[in-house]
Design a protein around this motif. Sequence first.
Motif, PDB file in Angstrom:
ATOM      1  N   GLU A 126       0.799  -1.129   0.103  1.00 52.14           N
ATOM      2  CA  GLU A 126      -0.120   0.043  -0.161  1.00 52.14           C
ATOM      3  C   GLU A 126       1.078   1.308   0.006  1.00 52.14           C
ATOM      4  OE1 GLU A 126      -3.296  -0.054   2.863  1.00 52.14           O
ATOM      5  OE2 GLU A 126      -2.824  -2.119   2.986  1.00 52.14           O
ATOM      6  N   VAL A 127       0.864   2.061  -1.110  1.00 48.71           N
ATOM      7  CA  VAL A 127       1.629   3.396  -1.269  1.00 48.71           C
ATOM      8  C   VAL A 127       0.554   4.239  -0.743  1.00 48.71           C
ATOM      9  CG1 VAL A 127       3.037   4.620  -2.633  1.00 48.71           C
ATOM     10  CG2 VAL A 127       3.016   1.957  -2.894  1.00 48.71           C
ATOM     11  N   ARG A 128       0.753   5.033   0.434  1.00 49.10           N
ATOM     12  CA  ARG A 128      -0.127   6.017   0.536  1.00 49.10           C
ATOM     13  C   ARG A 128       0.625   7.360  -0.169  1.00 49.10           C
ATOM     14  NH1 ARG A 128       1.257   6.069   6.761  1.00 49.10           N
ATOM     15  NH2 ARG A 128       3.177   5.938   5.834  1.00 49.10           N
ATOM     16  N   ASP A 129      -0.327   8.572   0.086  1.00 46.20           N
ATOM     17  CA  ASP A 129       0.317   9.977  -0.619  1.00 46.20           C
ATOM     18  C   ASP A 129       1.600  10.447   0.020  1.00 46.20           C
ATOM     19  OD1 ASP A 129      -0.994  10.749   1.751  1.00 46.20           O
ATOM     20  OD2 ASP A 129      -2.402  11.896   0.888  1.00 46.20           O
ATOM     21  N   ILE A 130       1.794   9.792   1.270  1.00 46.21           N
ATOM     22  CA  ILE A 130       3.086  10.383   1.982  1.00 46.21           C
ATOM     23  C   ILE A 130       4.168   9.333   1.809  1.00 46.21           C
ATOM     24  CG2 ILE A 130       1.905  11.785   3.723  1.00 46.21           C
ATOM     25  CD1 ILE A 130       2.280   9.348   5.607  1.00 46.21           C
ATOM     26  N   ASP A 131       4.048   8.294   1.128  1.00 46.61           N
ATOM     27  CA  ASP A 131       4.962   7.273   0.658  1.00 46.61           C
ATOM     28  C   ASP A 131       5.711   7.516  -0.883  1.00 46.61           C
ATOM     29  OD1 ASP A 131       4.145   6.259   3.505  1.00 46.61           O
ATOM     30  OD2 ASP A 131       2.750   4.957   2.255  1.00 46.61           O
ATOM     31  N   GLU A 132       6.408   6.685  -1.144  1.00 47.96           N
ATOM     32  CA  GLU A 132       6.824   6.169  -2.331  1.00 47.96           C
ATOM     33  C   GLU A 132       7.380   4.842  -2.625  1.00 47.96           C
ATOM     34  OE1 GLU A 132       9.196   9.182  -4.918  1.00 47.96           O
ATOM     35  OE2 GLU A 132       9.872  10.095  -3.038  1.00 47.96           O
ATOM     36  N   ALA A 133       6.945   4.328  -3.834  1.00 42.69           N
ATOM     37  CA  ALA A 133       7.506   2.833  -4.006  1.00 42.69           C
ATOM     38  C   ALA A 133       8.389   3.050  -5.210  1.00 42.69           C
ATOM     39  CB  ALA A 133       6.289   1.870  -4.406  1.00 42.69           C
ATOM     40  N   TYR A 134       9.082   2.128  -5.562  1.00 45.81           N
ATOM     41  CA  TYR A 134      10.287   2.306  -6.515  1.00 45.81           C
ATOM     42  C   TYR A 134      10.308   1.112  -7.258  1.00 45.81           C
ATOM     43  CZ  TYR A 134      11.495   6.306  -3.440  1.00 45.81           C
ATOM     44  OH  TYR A 134      11.730   7.078  -2.639  1.00 45.81           O
ATOM     45  N   ILE A 135      10.601   0.986  -8.594  1.00 45.46           N
ATOM     46  CA  ILE A 135      11.719  -0.056  -9.140  1.00 45.46           C
ATOM     47  C   ILE A 135      12.879   0.221  -9.014  1.00 45.46           C
ATOM     48  CG2 ILE A 135      12.025  -1.237 -11.450  1.00 45.46           C
ATOM     49  CD1 ILE A 135       9.060  -1.074 -12.087  1.00 45.46           C
ATOM     50  N   LEU A 136      13.698  -0.723  -8.381  1.00 44.10           N
ATOM     51  CA  LEU A 136      15.010  -0.640  -8.203  1.00 44.10           C
ATOM     52  C   LEU A 136      15.943  -1.475  -8.978  1.00 44.10           C
ATOM     53  CD1 LEU A 136      15.043  -1.019  -4.231  1.00 44.10           C
ATOM     54  CD2 LEU A 136      15.002   1.295  -5.561  1.00 44.10           C
TER      55      LEU A 136
END
Length: 163
Positions: A126-136
Amino acid sequence: MSLSLYAALGDSSKYVETETNVTDQLTPVLSINPKDGVGVLIRNAVDMGNKVGLPIYAKLRDTDGNPLPADTRVALGYQAPTDESIQVVSDPKSTIASYIKNSVSDQQDDRKVDAVKHQLKGEKLEVRDIDEAYILVDSSEPIDHAQSEIYFEEAALAEVDLE
């Protein structure tokens, strides 16, 4: 509501920004950053293929238009505001051979999709508006987004209202 997350040939979807990786380190090439009041749900299981995982389809190329080396590692990362650094939230793929030998449309085939699935460490991310997800990516060559394509399987995505 259908959600598309992609970066392809210099263009990208909403919530997605591209970055150039630092060579020989596991660093972001794509970030997912939802806007205020919106979250992105990324599921670990879709009704495709036989294995559990999140399908990510890609053609990863360098500035000369060549595929990134086969020994390039790919993983998903996540960072909440309280995290000092990016946390790896999937089992890193140790080779991108499936990305090199199969076209994006071939990768989507039910018989080949398992090779491009990324196993999240939990049921979902779950990626909230204060988080970041990435492809590394960890590669000896930097990615060229003008010549590369990265797509998340839409069946694994949902946009959620956080308010």
